[in-house]
Design an enzyme around this catalytic site. Structure first.
Site, mmCIF file in Angstrom:
data_model
loop_
_atom_site.group_PDB
_atom_site.id
_atom_site.type_symbol
_atom_site.label_atom_id
_atom_site.label_comp_id
_atom_site.label_asym_id
_atom_site.label_seq_id
_atom_site.Cartn_x
_atom_site.Cartn_y
_atom_site.Cartn_z
ATOM 1 N N HIS A 76 0.866 -1.222 -0.152
ATOM 2 C CA HIS A 76 -0.010 -0.076 0.115
ATOM 3 C C HIS A 76 1.122 1.333 -0.051
ATOM 4 C CE1 HIS A 76 -3.558 2.381 1.267
ATOM 5 N NE2 HIS A 76 -2.679 3.172 1.874
ATOM 6 N N GLU A 77 1.902 1.447 0.888
ATOM 7 C CA GLU A 77 2.773 2.318 0.910
ATOM 8 C C GLU A 77 3.660 2.676 -0.343
ATOM 9 O OE1 GLU A 77 2.424 4.604 3.191
ATOM 10 O OE2 GLU A 77 1.152 3.453 4.393
ATOM 11 N N HIS A 90 1.484 4.378 -2.670
ATOM 12 C CA HIS A 90 1.303 5.904 -2.383
ATOM 13 C C HIS A 90 2.731 6.497 -3.332
ATOM 14 C CE1 HIS A 90 -1.559 7.314 0.511
ATOM 15 N NE2 HIS A 90 -1.368 6.113 0.967
ATOM 16 N N GLU A 92 -6.721 6.598 -1.030
ATOM 17 C CA GLU A 92 -6.497 5.413 -0.194
ATOM 18 C C GLU A 92 -7.052 4.014 -0.771
ATOM 19 O OE1 GLU A 92 -4.826 5.169 2.471
ATOM 20 O OE2 GLU A 92 -4.309 7.263 2.091
#
Ligand SMILES: [Zn+2]
Length: 246
Positions: free
Chosen positions: A80-81, A84, A111
Site C-alpha cells: 500500500h505504501e 502511495h 487510499e
C-alpha cells in the site's frame, strides 16, 4: 451525479493504477518485504504505529509498518505504501486524480487506489479471474485465494471485487452479534456494522448451510449473493449490488 467525463477519468485511473502495480510486481518479484521496499529504493522496518497500518518516510527513505499486525497484513501495508509512492511520484496520475476528485473525496479515493494496487501486486487479477471462471462467484475463494497466495483474506476480498466489477461486494462477518470484520466493494457497509437478529446470514452461521439468492444487507441490496460459513465466520460474495442510500 458526476459527469460522464469524470466517470470515465475515474475508471481510467483505476486501470492505470492496476497496470502500474502489475508492472511493479513483474519488476521486483518475488515479493518479499525487502524486495517490495527496495523496488523504490527504500528500506523497511516494523514499529508500533498507534492505529496506523503503515507510513512512508521520504526523509529516511523508509517504509514503516505496524509491528503489532500479522505478517500478511504487514506485507499488504508495505505494498500500500509503495503504491502511495508510485502514484504520488507520477505527475500524470496525480493531476488526473485531482481532476477526478475534490476535497475529502480525493483523500479517500487515493487510499482506495493504493489498496487496489496493493491487492493487484500481491494477488494478480489473472489468478483471480481463473479461479472465478472455475468456481463462479463462490465465497470460498476468499479463504482459498488468501491461503494459496499467502495474503490476508482482506486482500483476497479486494481482489475478488476488482475482478467481479463495480456492483460486486465481498464481506467477512463474525462475532456476536454478527458484525462486519471486513467489506470490499463500492457498497460495502462500514467495518463493525451489525446485522439485525433475524438476518439470513445469522442462519448461515448457526446452521452451517449456505445462502444463495437475493439478499438485503446493511446499506445495500444484492441481486445475487452467495454466503457460506467457515471456521466460525460467514463469507459473502455478491453481485448486482445497489446502494440503499437515498
Ligand atoms: Zn494510505
Amino acid at each position: 451525479m458526476i459527469s460522464a467525463q469524470t466517470a470515465e477519468l475515474r475508471l481510467s485511473l483505476r486501470r492505470r493504477v492496476l497496470q502500474r502495480a502489475a508492472d511493479y510486481r513483474r519488476r521486483v518479484a518475488p515479493l518479499t518485504p525487502q524486495r517490495l521496499a527496495a523496488g523504490i529504493a527504500y528500506q523497511w522496518r516494523r514499529a508500533p504505529l498507534a492505529g496506523r497500518d503503515g507510513l512512508l518516510d521520504p526523509a529516511s527513505k523508509t517504509i514503516v509498518v505496524a509491528a503489532e499486525q500479522a505478517p500478511v497484513r504487514q506485507l499488504f501495508s508495505l505494498a500500500h505504501e509503495v503504491m502511495h509512492y508510485l502514484i504520488e511520484n507520477d505527475e500524470e496520475l496525480l493531476s488526473d486524480l485531482h481532476e477526478a476528485y475534490e476535497g475529502r473525496r480525493l483523500e479517500a479515493a487515493l487510499e482506495q487506489l493504493c489498496n487496489l494496487g496493493a491487492a493487484e501486486m500481491l494477488l494478480p487479477q489473472r489468478s483471480v479471474l481463473d479461479s472465478l471462471a472455475e468456481s463462479g462467484a463462490n465465497p470460498r475463494l476468499i479463504w482459498e485465494l488468501a491461503a494459496r497466495h499467502a495474503v490476508s483474506q482482506a486482500t483476497a476480498a479486494v481482489a475478488l471485487t476488482t475482478s467481479l466489477g463495480d456492483d460486486s461486494l465481498a464481506a467477512i462477518w463474525g462475532g456476536r452479534p454478527m458484525s462486519l470484520f471486513f467489506g470490499a466493494g463500492l457498497c460495502a457497509a462500514p467495518r463493525g456494522a451489525v446485522l439485525p437478529p433475524n438476518h439470513p446470514l445469522n442462519e448461515v452461521a448457526s446452521s452451517g448451510l449456505p445462502h444463495r439468492g437475493p439478499l438485503k444487507l446493511p446499506g445495500s441490496s444484492a441481486r445475487s449473493a452467495w454466503a457460506r460459513a467457515y471456521r466460525g465466520r460467514v463469507y459473502l460474495l455478491a453481485e448486482g449490488v445497489q446502494s440503499l442510500a437515498r
